[in-house]
Design a protein around this motif. Structure first.
Motif, PDB file in Angstrom:
ATOM      1  N   ASP A   1       0.799  -1.228   0.000  1.00 48.63           N
ATOM      2  CA  ASP A   1       0.000   0.000   0.000  1.00 48.63           C
ATOM      3  C   ASP A   1       0.832   1.279   0.000  1.00 48.63           C
ATOM      4  O   ASP A   1       0.310   2.353   0.230  1.00 48.63           O
ATOM      5  CB  ASP A   1      -0.928   0.008   1.211  1.00 48.63           C
ATOM      6  N   ARG A   2       2.133   1.170  -0.272  1.00 43.09           N
ATOM      7  CA  ARG A   2       2.984   2.360  -0.248  1.00 43.09           C
ATOM      8  C   ARG A   2       3.790   2.485  -1.533  1.00 43.09           C
ATOM      9  O   ARG A   2       4.273   1.501  -2.068  1.00 43.09           O
ATOM     10  CB  ARG A   2       3.934   2.310   0.939  1.00 43.09           C
ATOM     11  N   VAL A   3       3.889   3.711  -1.992  1.00 42.26           N
ATOM     12  CA  VAL A   3       4.684   4.017  -3.175  1.00 42.26           C
ATOM     13  C   VAL A   3       5.618   5.164  -2.826  1.00 42.26           C
ATOM     14  O   VAL A   3       5.429   5.854  -1.830  1.00 42.26           O
ATOM     15  CB  VAL A   3       3.807   4.379  -4.390  1.00 42.26           C
ATOM     16  N   ARG A   4       6.634   5.355  -3.662  1.00 43.41           N
ATOM     17  CA  ARG A   4       7.565   6.446  -3.414  1.00 43.41           C
ATOM     18  C   ARG A   4       7.855   7.184  -4.705  1.00 43.41           C
ATOM     19  O   ARG A   4       7.676   6.660  -5.797  1.00 43.41           O
ATOM     20  CB  ARG A   4       8.849   5.928  -2.781  1.00 43.41           C
ATOM     21  N   PHE A   5       8.295   8.427  -4.550  1.00 45.37           N
ATOM     22  CA  PHE A   5       8.710   9.245  -5.674  1.00 45.37           C
ATOM     23  C   PHE A   5       9.870  10.119  -5.212  1.00 45.37           C
ATOM     24  O   PHE A   5      10.042  10.367  -4.025  1.00 45.37           O
ATOM     25  CB  PHE A   5       7.550  10.098  -6.211  1.00 45.37           C
ATOM     26  N   THR A   6      10.674  10.568  -6.169  1.00 41.14           N
ATOM     27  CA  THR A   6      11.813  11.420  -5.855  1.00 41.14           C
ATOM     28  C   THR A   6      11.653  12.747  -6.581  1.00 41.14           C
ATOM     29  O   THR A   6      11.333  12.785  -7.771  1.00 41.14           O
ATOM     30  CB  THR A   6      13.133  10.744  -6.282  1.00 41.14           C
ATOM     31  N   ILE A   7      11.861  13.826  -5.850  1.00 41.98           N
ATOM     32  CA  ILE A   7      11.822  15.171  -6.410  1.00 41.98           C
ATOM     33  C   ILE A   7      12.768  16.046  -5.594  1.00 41.98           C
ATOM     34  O   ILE A   7      12.863  15.885  -4.370  1.00 41.98           O
ATOM     35  CB  ILE A   7      10.379  15.730  -6.434  1.00 41.98           C
ATOM     36  N   GLU A   8      13.499  16.903  -6.273  1.00 44.56           N
ATOM     37  CA  GLU A   8      14.439  17.810  -5.621  1.00 44.56           C
ATOM     38  C   GLU A   8      15.410  17.065  -4.704  1.00 44.56           C
ATOM     39  O   GLU A   8      15.664  17.481  -3.579  1.00 44.56           O
ATOM     40  CB  GLU A   8      13.694  18.900  -4.864  1.00 44.56           C
ATOM     41  N   HIS A   9      15.924  15.949  -5.167  1.00 48.87           N
ATOM     42  CA  HIS A   9      16.913  15.135  -4.452  1.00 48.87           C
ATOM     43  C   HIS A   9      16.390  14.561  -3.137  1.00 48.87           C
ATOM     44  O   HIS A   9      17.169  14.235  -2.244  1.00 48.87           O
ATOM     45  CB  HIS A   9      18.200  15.917  -4.204  1.00 48.87           C
ATOM     46  N   ARG A  10      15.084  14.440  -2.994  1.00 43.98           N
ATOM     47  CA  ARG A  10      14.479  13.809  -1.809  1.00 43.98           C
ATOM     48  C   ARG A  10      13.500  12.752  -2.282  1.00 43.98           C
ATOM     49  O   ARG A  10      12.767  12.957  -3.241  1.00 43.98           O
ATOM     50  CB  ARG A  10      13.739  14.827  -0.944  1.00 43.98           C
ATOM     51  N   THR A  11      13.496  11.641  -1.580  1.00 44.00           N
ATOM     52  CA  THR A  11      12.565  10.563  -1.884  1.00 44.00           C
ATOM     53  C   THR A  11      11.468  10.564  -0.830  1.00 44.00           C
ATOM     54  O   THR A  11      11.751  10.530   0.365  1.00 44.00           O
ATOM     55  CB  THR A  11      13.291   9.203  -1.896  1.00 44.00           C
ATOM     56  N   TYR A  12      10.231  10.628  -1.292  1.00 46.68           N
ATOM     57  CA  TYR A  12       9.066  10.666  -0.412  1.00 46.68           C
ATOM     58  C   TYR A  12       8.306   9.352  -0.507  1.00 46.68           C
ATOM     59  O   TYR A  12       8.208   8.772  -1.583  1.00 46.68           O
ATOM     60  CB  TYR A  12       8.131  11.809  -0.811  1.00 46.68           C
ATOM     61  N   THR A  13       7.737   8.922   0.603  1.00 42.94           N
ATOM     62  CA  THR A  13       6.900   7.735   0.648  1.00 42.94           C
ATOM     63  C   THR A  13       5.485   8.162   1.019  1.00 42.94           C
ATOM     64  O   THR A  13       5.302   8.943   1.954  1.00 42.94           O
ATOM     65  CB  THR A  13       7.424   6.740   1.704  1.00 42.94           C
ATOM     66  N   VAL A  14       4.504   7.667   0.256  1.00 47.38           N
ATOM     67  CA  VAL A  14       3.099   7.988   0.508  1.00 47.38           C
ATOM     68  C   VAL A  14       2.263   6.719   0.358  1.00 47.38           C
ATOM     69  O   VAL A  14       2.694   5.739  -0.230  1.00 47.38           O
ATOM     70  CB  VAL A  14       2.569   9.073  -0.457  1.00 47.38           C
ATOM     71  N   TYR A  15       1.057   6.764   0.909  1.00 46.22           N
ATOM     72  CA  TYR A  15       0.131   5.663   0.692  1.00 46.22           C
ATOM     73  C   TYR A  15      -0.376   5.702  -0.746  1.00 46.22           C
ATOM     74  O   TYR A  15      -0.616   6.785  -1.291  1.00 46.22           O
ATOM     75  CB  TYR A  15      -1.067   5.739   1.645  1.00 46.22           C
ATOM     76  N   LEU A  16      -0.546   4.556  -1.320  1.00 44.15           N
ATOM     77  CA  LEU A  16      -1.064   4.448  -2.676  1.00 44.15           C
ATOM     78  C   LEU A  16      -2.412   5.155  -2.802  1.00 44.15           C
ATOM     79  O   LEU A  16      -2.683   5.824  -3.784  1.00 44.15           O
ATOM     80  CB  LEU A  16      -1.183   2.977  -3.074  1.00 44.15           C
ATOM     81  N   ARG A  17      -3.246   5.059  -1.784  1.00 43.15           N
ATOM     82  CA  ARG A  17      -4.584   5.674  -1.836  1.00 43.15           C
ATOM     83  C   ARG A  17      -4.516   7.196  -1.958  1.00 43.15           C
ATOM     84  O   ARG A  17      -5.464   7.829  -2.401  1.00 43.15           O
ATOM     85  CB  ARG A  17      -5.398   5.284  -0.608  1.00 43.15           C
ATOM     86  N   ASP A  18      -3.387   7.798  -1.551  1.00 41.05           N
ATOM     87  CA  ASP A  18      -3.259   9.246  -1.614  1.00 41.05           C
ATOM     88  C   ASP A  18      -2.788   9.744  -2.974  1.00 41.05           C
ATOM     89  O   ASP A  18      -2.733  10.948  -3.212  1.00 41.05           O
ATOM     90  CB  ASP A  18      -2.299   9.745  -0.530  1.00 41.05           C
ATOM     91  N   VAL A  19      -2.430   8.818  -3.838  1.00 48.27           N
ATOM     92  CA  VAL A  19      -2.020   9.181  -5.196  1.00 48.27           C
ATOM     93  C   VAL A  19      -3.252   9.101  -6.081  1.00 48.27           C
ATOM     94  O   VAL A  19      -3.894   8.057  -6.169  1.00 48.27           O
ATOM     95  CB  VAL A  19      -0.921   8.232  -5.727  1.00 48.27           C
ATOM     96  N   LYS A  20      -3.583  10.193  -6.708  1.00 49.61           N
ATOM     97  CA  LYS A  20      -4.750  10.199  -7.589  1.00 49.61           C
ATOM     98  C   LYS A  20      -4.381   9.505  -8.880  1.00 49.61           C
ATOM     99  O   LYS A  20      -3.627  10.036  -9.684  1.00 49.61           O
ATOM    100  CB  LYS A  20      -5.208  11.627  -7.847  1.00 49.61           C
ATOM    101  N   ARG A  21      -4.896   8.325  -9.057  1.00 53.18           N
ATOM    102  CA  ARG A  21      -4.615   7.565 -10.272  1.00 53.18           C
ATOM    103  C   ARG A  21      -5.625   7.923 -11.338  1.00 53.18           C
ATOM    104  O   ARG A  21      -6.813   7.901 -11.099  1.00 53.18           O
ATOM    105  CB  ARG A  21      -4.621   6.072  -9.951  1.00 53.18           C
TER     106      ARG A  21
END
Length: 76
Positions: free
Chosen positions: A17-37
């Motif tokens: 249930d968790r995904v991650r993304f990297t932006i501005e040299h930082r990697t963030y982890t969020v719940y999949l449900r919080d990503v608007k697909r």
């Protein structure tokens, strides 16, 4: 019109249930449900390939980097 940013999301190993993304040299982890697909095709890409690129608004990006973030780490 709201500006869109394309983010590449990938699974966090060992989770369902968790995904991650990297932006501005930082990697963030969020719940999949919080990503608007946007479409069923993006869901399929995430499940089959383990990675999907989605457009997010600047407001949603701010939320993902802020209050919706489960944590972030700086990357070299």
């Amino acid at each position: 019109m709201t500006a869109l940013t394309e983010l590449s999301f990938s699974w966090v190993p060992g989770t369902m249930d968790r995904v991650r993304f990297t932006i501005e040299h930082r990697t963030y982890t969020v719940y999949l449900r919080d990503v608007k697909r946007q479409t069923v095709h993006s869901d399929s890409a995430l499940y089959l390939k383990g990675r999907v690129v989605l457009p997010v608004t600047s407001k949603h990006l701010g939320e993902l980097m802020g209050r919706l973030s489960l944590g972030h780490i700086a990357t070299p």
